[in-house]
Design a protein around this motif. Structure first.
Motif, PDB file in Angstrom:
ATOM      1  N   VAL A  75       0.849  -1.147  -0.127  1.00 20.31           N
ATOM      2  CA  VAL A  75       0.114  -0.020  -0.001  1.00 20.31           C
ATOM      3  C   VAL A  75       0.867   1.169  -0.082  1.00 20.31           C
ATOM      4  O   VAL A  75       0.278   2.456   0.326  1.00 20.31           O
ATOM      5  CB  VAL A  75      -1.160   0.142   1.328  1.00 20.31           C
ATOM      6  N   ASP A  76       2.119   1.105  -0.445  1.00 22.33           N
ATOM      7  CA  ASP A  76       3.130   2.317  -0.596  1.00 22.33           C
ATOM      8  C   ASP A  76       3.113   3.092   0.780  1.00 22.33           C
ATOM      9  O   ASP A  76       2.922   4.284   0.671  1.00 22.33           O
ATOM     10  CB  ASP A  76       2.401   3.238  -1.716  1.00 22.33           C
ATOM     11  N   LEU A 135       0.966  12.085   7.510  1.00 19.78           N
ATOM     12  CA  LEU A 135       2.509  12.017   7.009  1.00 19.78           C
ATOM     13  C   LEU A 135       2.554  10.765   5.890  1.00 19.78           C
ATOM     14  O   LEU A 135       3.416  11.182   5.153  1.00 19.78           O
ATOM     15  CB  LEU A 135       3.153  11.360   8.346  1.00 19.78           C
ATOM     16  N   GLN A 136       1.626   9.977   5.898  1.00 27.73           N
ATOM     17  CA  GLN A 136       1.280   9.123   4.611  1.00 27.73           C
ATOM     18  C   GLN A 136       1.262  10.035   3.334  1.00 27.73           C
ATOM     19  O   GLN A 136       1.599   9.793   2.393  1.00 27.73           O
ATOM     20  CB  GLN A 136       0.537   7.949   5.008  1.00 27.73           C
ATOM     21  N   LEU A 137       0.230  10.984   3.615  1.00 27.32           N
ATOM     22  CA  LEU A 137      -0.417  11.660   2.352  1.00 27.32           C
ATOM     23  C   LEU A 137       0.935  12.542   1.897  1.00 27.32           C
ATOM     24  O   LEU A 137       1.087  12.686   0.553  1.00 27.32           O
ATOM     25  CB  LEU A 137      -1.399  12.276   2.582  1.00 27.32           C
ATOM     26  N   GLN A 138       1.488  12.957   2.816  1.00 21.21           N
ATOM     27  CA  GLN A 138       2.770  14.102   2.590  1.00 21.21           C
ATOM     28  C   GLN A 138       3.828  13.166   1.772  1.00 21.21           C
ATOM     29  O   GLN A 138       4.391  13.698   0.756  1.00 21.21           O
ATOM     30  CB  GLN A 138       2.962  14.702   3.877  1.00 21.21           C
ATOM     31  N   TYR A 139       4.037  12.116   2.190  1.00 23.39           N
ATOM     32  CA  TYR A 139       5.057  11.168   1.464  1.00 23.39           C
ATOM     33  C   TYR A 139       4.634  10.703   0.191  1.00 23.39           C
ATOM     34  O   TYR A 139       5.551  10.848  -0.882  1.00 23.39           O
ATOM     35  CB  TYR A 139       5.018   9.703   2.196  1.00 23.39           C
ATOM     36  N   LEU A 140       3.434  10.566   0.204  1.00 24.77           N
ATOM     37  CA  LEU A 140       2.736  10.349  -1.545  1.00 24.77           C
ATOM     38  C   LEU A 140       2.913  11.411  -2.143  1.00 24.77           C
ATOM     39  O   LEU A 140       3.372  11.386  -3.637  1.00 24.77           O
ATOM     40  CB  LEU A 140       1.566   9.844  -1.312  1.00 24.77           C
ATOM     41  N   VAL A 147      -2.165   8.955  -5.588  1.00 26.43           N
ATOM     42  CA  VAL A 147      -2.852   8.607  -4.461  1.00 26.43           C
ATOM     43  C   VAL A 147      -4.115   7.893  -4.846  1.00 26.43           C
ATOM     44  O   VAL A 147      -5.023   8.355  -5.632  1.00 26.43           O
ATOM     45  CB  VAL A 147      -3.234   9.992  -3.999  1.00 26.43           C
ATOM     46  N   LYS A 148      -4.304   6.676  -4.373  1.00 29.45           N
ATOM     47  CA  LYS A 148      -5.189   5.689  -4.437  1.00 29.45           C
ATOM     48  C   LYS A 148      -6.164   5.480  -3.102  1.00 29.45           C
ATOM     49  O   LYS A 148      -5.835   6.091  -2.224  1.00 29.45           O
ATOM     50  CB  LYS A 148      -4.774   4.444  -4.994  1.00 29.45           C
ATOM     51  N   HIS A 149      -7.141   4.713  -3.310  1.00 29.15           N
ATOM     52  CA  HIS A 149      -8.039   4.645  -2.310  1.00 29.15           C
ATOM     53  C   HIS A 149      -7.365   3.748  -1.143  1.00 29.15           C
ATOM     54  O   HIS A 149      -7.861   4.036   0.105  1.00 29.15           O
ATOM     55  CB  HIS A 149      -9.377   3.833  -2.866  1.00 29.15           C
TER      56      HIS A 149
END
Length: 332
Positions: A75-76, A135-140, A147-149
């Motif tokens: 899930v990246d 933090l996960q969204l900033q990394y993506l 950005v996926k579901h």
């Protein structure tokens, strides 16, 4: 994820009502001991069943680390978050505090924020801080990853939480096998040990019962009882039959002792300075003789009449009534 059986486990696990030793021993400490079935821990709580140091119970640690790594990679997940997750998980499972002075460089900046410090008592329950998803969204976005579901937000965190819940349930099954036995022979031995503990506890109450109850309910000694009934089924049948009677008799004897009243002479020492005087006799009441009057009653005799003959009682046949004759009215 879960079926009907594990759903019950999940509800109790999330609300802190798993039947561990510390909880069920409050109901009956003899029937349900509070000690851990796999180690020497005297009180088994919800955290200890996951961190038990027994070698058989520690196998789930390795079984969780590898799938957790693959799930996060699929899930990246941010590598820094993944390192923090596994690094803190190792210290929590081993029961050692987090050495903040030995924090790896790639996750040192994450520990400075109070919202990212892991508290595994809440982390395994799914109570994650929103800062993780941020933090996960900033990394993506920083690495230009689509950005996926499934790789951000609640879907990303719940995907990891469900994996940990699956392994917590498997560890609960392993714990129950250690408590109740793995095979039929081991389960029978556990039942026999539990019946012995319960019967020994009832024999400790034997002096508190009445003599009649001691003769009817008990054997001379507990060892004689175990020699007479050797299997678990016979001992459990004896418990189901006589345990309520014994407990009722103990309560009855306790009530008798509590309600026993001592004479007042035993409580207070009465001192009399003068001898008691004889009481004055009461005046005899006059006795009135009842006036009895006898009245002569005349016997009145009623004349008796003979019954009429039988034929007089027979009903005469009634003549059939003729229909009334109505004259025909002349036509108008």
């Amino acid at each position: 994820m879960f079926k009907d059986g594990p759903h019950i486990f999940l509800v109790k696990f999330l609300h802190g009502w798993l039947p561990v030793g510390k909880l069920v021993s409050r109901y009956n400490s003899v029937k349900y001991p509070s000690a851990c079935p796999s180690c020497d821990e005297p009180s088994e709580d919800s955290e200890h069943y996951l961190t038990c140091p027994n070698p058989e119970r520690c196998k789930w640690h390795t079984a969780l680390k590898t799938p957790l790594w693959h799930r996060c990679e699929s899930v990246d997940t941010d590598p820094a978050l993944l390192d923090l997750l596994q690094w803190d998980l190792n210290h929590w499972l081993q029961g050692t505090p987090i050495p903040t002075h030995r924090v790896p460089k790639q996750i040192a900046h994450l520990l400075h924020s109070q919202t990212t410090i892991l508290e595994w008592d809440n982390f395994l329950l799914g109570w994650w801080s929103k800062h993780w998803t941020t933090l996960q969204l900033q990394y993506l976005q920083r690495n230009h990853i689509e950005v996926k579901h499934k790789n951000h937000g609640l879907s990303w965190s719940s995907n990891i939480i469900h994996l940990m819940w699956d392994h917590c349930y498997n560890e609960w099954i392993t714990r129950n096998k250690a408590r109740h036995g793995k095979d039929a022979a081991n389960k029978a031995q556990r039942r026999l040990e539990q019946a012995h503990r319960r019967i020994r506890d009832l024999y400790d109450l034997k002096p508190k019962c009445s003599l009649q109850a001691q003769r009817h309910y008990y054997y001379p000694t507990v060892e004689d009882h175990f020699c007479r009934d050797t299997d678990a089924s016979s001992l459990e049948n004896w418990l189901e039959t006589y345990q309520p009677m014994i407990m009722q008799n103990v309560r009855h004897q306790r009530t008798i002792l509590d309600r026993r009243l001592h004479p007042i002479d035993e409580v207070f020492h009465l001192i009399r300075t003068t001898p008691p005087r004889n009481p004055t006799p009461m005046m005899a009441s006059r006795q009135r003789t009842p006036i009895l009057t006898t009245r002569s009653m005349t016997h009145i005799s009623f004349p008796t009449e003979s019954h009429p003959p039988l034929q007089h009682w027979r009903q005469q046949p009634q003549q059939q009534d003729q229909p009334p004759h109505h004259p025909t009215r002349p036509p108008q």
